[in-house]
Design a protein around this motif. Structure first.
Motif, PDB file in Angstrom:
ATOM      1  N   SER A 134      76.856 -16.672  51.441  1.00 14.19           N
ATOM      2  CA  SER A 134      77.970 -16.602  50.491  1.00 14.19           C
ATOM      3  C   SER A 134      79.286 -16.291  51.202  1.00 14.19           C
ATOM      4  N   VAL A 135      79.279 -15.233  52.005  1.00 13.87           N
ATOM      5  CA  VAL A 135      80.516 -14.834  52.673  1.00 13.87           C
ATOM      6  C   VAL A 135      80.915 -15.858  53.733  1.00 13.87           C
ATOM      7  N   LEU A 136      79.935 -16.385  54.469  1.00 15.04           N
ATOM      8  CA  LEU A 136      80.245 -17.424  55.463  1.00 15.04           C
ATOM      9  C   LEU A 136      80.908 -18.631  54.816  1.00 15.04           C
ATOM     10  N   SER A 137      80.360 -19.088  53.691  1.00  8.64           N
ATOM     11  CA  SER A 137      80.897 -20.285  53.033  1.00  8.64           C
ATOM     12  C   SER A 137      82.336 -20.083  52.578  1.00  8.64           C
ATOM     13  N   ALA A 303      88.009 -16.446  47.085  1.00 11.88           N
ATOM     14  CA  ALA A 303      86.620 -16.843  47.318  1.00 11.88           C
ATOM     15  C   ALA A 303      85.906 -15.822  48.198  1.00 11.88           C
ATOM     16  N   THR A 304      86.611 -15.292  49.187  1.00 12.65           N
ATOM     17  CA  THR A 304      86.010 -14.290  50.063  1.00 12.65           C
ATOM     18  C   THR A 304      85.654 -13.033  49.283  1.00 12.65           C
ATOM     19  N   ARG A 368      75.216 -18.848  62.292  1.00 13.55           N
ATOM     20  CA  ARG A 368      76.627 -19.093  62.613  1.00 13.55           C
ATOM     21  C   ARG A 368      77.381 -20.019  61.653  1.00 13.55           C
ATOM     22  N   SER A 369      76.749 -20.607  60.662  1.00 12.39           N
ATOM     23  CA  SER A 369      77.470 -21.430  59.682  1.00 12.39           C
ATOM     24  C   SER A 369      76.669 -21.496  58.390  1.00 12.39           C
ATOM     25  N   SER A 370      77.371 -21.703  57.280  1.00 15.05           N
ATOM     26  CA  SER A 370      76.691 -21.810  55.988  1.00 15.05           C
ATOM     27  C   SER A 370      75.840 -23.070  55.930  1.00 15.05           C
TER      28      SER A 370
END
Length: 633
Positions: A134-137, A303-304, A368-370
């Motif tokens: 969620s936070v990564l995206s 969003a964050t 490392r990525s969503s």
């Protein structure tokens, strides 16, 4: 003003309280599912060779809409939330309900316990992946606005998550008051962004017709089945919705979903679909490209914040589940901090919080990525969802007295959907799906080891104990020195002499004037009824048997319970009462039947580090004498 006599408050006050709880639910319960538009459509329409063609866009939108109607609205909000265990929700509360429906059948209880524990274990995997993805995206929105800042995404995400878990000690009550208004703004804005694009391309609303979802399967075959692994991302948070029911109540959660959250989500998903119909190249980030360019940076910020809030649902759900697991005997005792004076369900479990923090940071730094995390997402969610359905169907048949035909029809319908989502996600195992599975299996081993270990300890204590009745007769014939006061001996077996009593008599050569053998039983209901809380039996020779019963959602406060025993004929003066407890030292013995040696050692390690029973039962240290005892398992 018409008073609400059933609750002692006015109708206006009741409405205000309902609105406040619904607002809190929007902030805590719906944060997870509310931020799923950030990555769901992008993941589903860009993986495994899928292209954002009009046919696939209509098909995926139709699947997302009907999945939310059937799985979230009908299954969870309407059906599963009926299975409340005196107001408490979550898979552990549901397991307790299912176990009560098969009392007397040890084999069925064992099988149900294994299924339920595994479902609960998978929920912890969901609690790790949800905050990470969620936070990564959200932070990845920076790549759309400023591609040169891409290398900052992972460090910034890690810092945000660290701060989120540090905030947990302040409790969901304060968090809900802070996050509720923010999430209201979030849902309003994503709905307006969706409406803005739907107005430009209203044909996208044809996807509300389930025909397009069915057609998608016929035209895309295996690719459509794989796409279900992405569609399920739109359902994440449904299990947390049920787990957090004890925090806010059934009615506020239902009100928030049908009147506010669901319409906003549908509008945003269809707005993204309308954008992709006109600009298929926007598939790399349809959510943020739905936002007008001048508002892009504020939207990334919002969003964050929203994804930080999204993580709250599974975190608070994990806290609730852990306390229930401790009371039901499936988890070692841990410190539990109450964060609200009004809502007993709002708690903070430091050990669980720290465990989740470490695992979440490991997931962020490892994947490392969503986009990479999306492959790991879904297995834990769909596994828990499937087990929840099975347990709820058992409750419907055994406790709600549904007909066998109704249960079979409902089971075929719901489990077909659940197994379809689960099967589509099993394909992801080698691409990252192993991560939540490994976490779930690890938690499952720990929980079952603790449960089995406690059973073995109780068995050893019962087998090695002296029979109580002849002991009391012998005391009457050969009375030792009696000292004033009351001695309370905590014991698991009312028919055997507690080790602590024997040690006290052997070494101190004295016996108190009044001796109470106390057993604490945790029930498979959240709260104990007044009539079943206390049971007293007179054993002769100023010996008494006392059984105290607590619900699994209650804090077992023994001194408080003893203060109420005077009403049933056994008064206690706490200043003249001494508690005796045997503290067992577990010795792993490979020659004894029970568990494998490595599990014996694991249980011994957990027993050494568990919260002492005296602290768990809130026994004051200045009234306590602990005597050691070795138990071989």
């Amino acid at each position: 003003m018409t008073p609400d006599t059933s609750h002692g408050i006015s109708e206006a006050d009741a409405k205000r309280r309902l609105a406040a709880l619904a607002l809190g639910a929007i902030g805590v319960v719906y944060g997870d599912i509310g931020t799923s538009p950030l990555y769901t459509l992008q993941t589903t329409l860009s993986h495994d060779g899928m292209k954002p063609t009009p046919e696939s866009i209509y098909g995926v939108l139709s699947l997302i809409f009907w999945a939310q109607i059937i799985v979230v609205s009908l299954k969870y909000v309407v059906f599963i939330m009926r299975a409340d265990n005196k107001g408490e929700g979550g898979i552990m509360a549901l397991l307790a309900l299912a176990l009560r429906s098969v009392r007397g059948d040890a084999r069925k209880r064992w099988l149900l316990a294994i299924i339920g524990i595994f479902g609960a274990s998978l929920f912890y995997g969901d609690g790790v992946i949800t905050p990470a993805i969620s936070v990564l995206s959200a932070v990845e929105g920076v790549k759309v606005a400023a591609p040169h800042l891409e290398h900052w995404v992972v460090p910034v995400t890690a810092v945000i998550l660290f701060l989120l878990f540090a905030l947990q000690r302040h409790g969901t009550e304060r968090v809900g008051k802070l996050f509720g208004p923010v999430m209201v703004v979030w849902f309003i804005i994503i709905a307006l962004l969706g409406v803005r694009m739907i107005v430009q391309n209203p044909h996208v609303l044809w996807a509300l017709n389930p025909y397009y979802g069915v057609k998608f399967f016929f035209t895309h075959g295996l690719q459509a089945f794989i796409a279900l692994g992405g569609v399920v991302l739109a359902l994440t948070g449904a299990e947390a919705l049920y787990a957090d029911m004890g925090h806010f109540g059934k009615r506020p959660i239902r009100l928030a979903w049908f009147s506010f959250v669901l319409p906003a989500l549908v509008l945003n998903y269809f707005g993204q679909g309308a954008l992709l119909l006109n600009h298929p190249d926007a598939i790399d980030s349809p959510f943020f490209k739905l936002t007008p360019e001048p508002l892009l940076y504020p939207m990334i910020g919002l969003a964050t914040v929203a994804t930080v809030i999204a993580s709250q649902a599974v975190i608070s759900g994990a806290f609730s589940m852990t306390r229930e697991a401790m009371s039901l005997g499936y988890s070692m005792r841990m410190p539990v901090v109450h964060t609200s004076r009004e809502m007993s369900g709002q708690i903070f479990v430091p050990w669980v919080n720290n465990f989740l923090l470490v695992m979440v940071l490991a997931a962020v730094l490892g994947f490392r990525s969503s986009d990479n995390l999306s492959a790991a997402y879904g297995i834990a969610v769909t596994g828990t969802m499937t087990i929840t359905t099975i347990l709820a169907l058992i409750v419907a048949r055994r406790q709600w007295n549904w007909s066998r035909f109704t249960v079979v029809v409902a089971g075929i319908f719901l489990l077909t959907i659940d197994f379809s989502f689960l099967g589509a996600n099993l394909i992801k195992i080698e691409y990252g799906g192993w991560f939540p599975l490994v976490l779930g299996v690890g938690v499952f081993i720990v929980m079952t080891t603790w449960r089995r270990g406690r059973e073995l300890v109780v068995r050893e204590i019962k087998q090695s104990g002296l029979a109580l009745e002849p002991f009391i007769e012998n005391i009457a014939e050969h009375p030792p020195l009696r000292v004033p006061g009351t001695a309370v001996f905590l014991t698991a077996n009312q028919h055997a002499v507690p080790h602590a009593l024997l040690h006290n008599l052997k070494h101190n050569k004295v016996l108190h004037e009044r001796n109470v053998l106390l057993t604490v039983e945790m029930l498979e209901t959240p709260t104990a009824d007044p009539g079943e809380r206390i049971e007293i039996s007179e054993l002769g020779g100023d010996f008494y048997g006392l059984e105290l019963r607590f619900g699994f959602a209650e804090d077992p406060n023994i001194p408080l319970a003893l203060s109420k025993c005077s009403k049933v004929g056994l008064p206690f003066d706490m200043m003249d009462t001494t508690f005796f407890l045997s503290r067992e030292t577990i010795i792993a013995d490979a020659k004894r039947p029970g568990m494998a040696l490595w599990r014996d050692k694991l249980f011994a390690f957990m027993a050494r580090n568990a919260l002492p029973a005296t602290a768990f039962f809130q026994i004051p240290g200045n009234r306590l004498i602990e005597l050691g005892a070795q138990v071989e398992i």
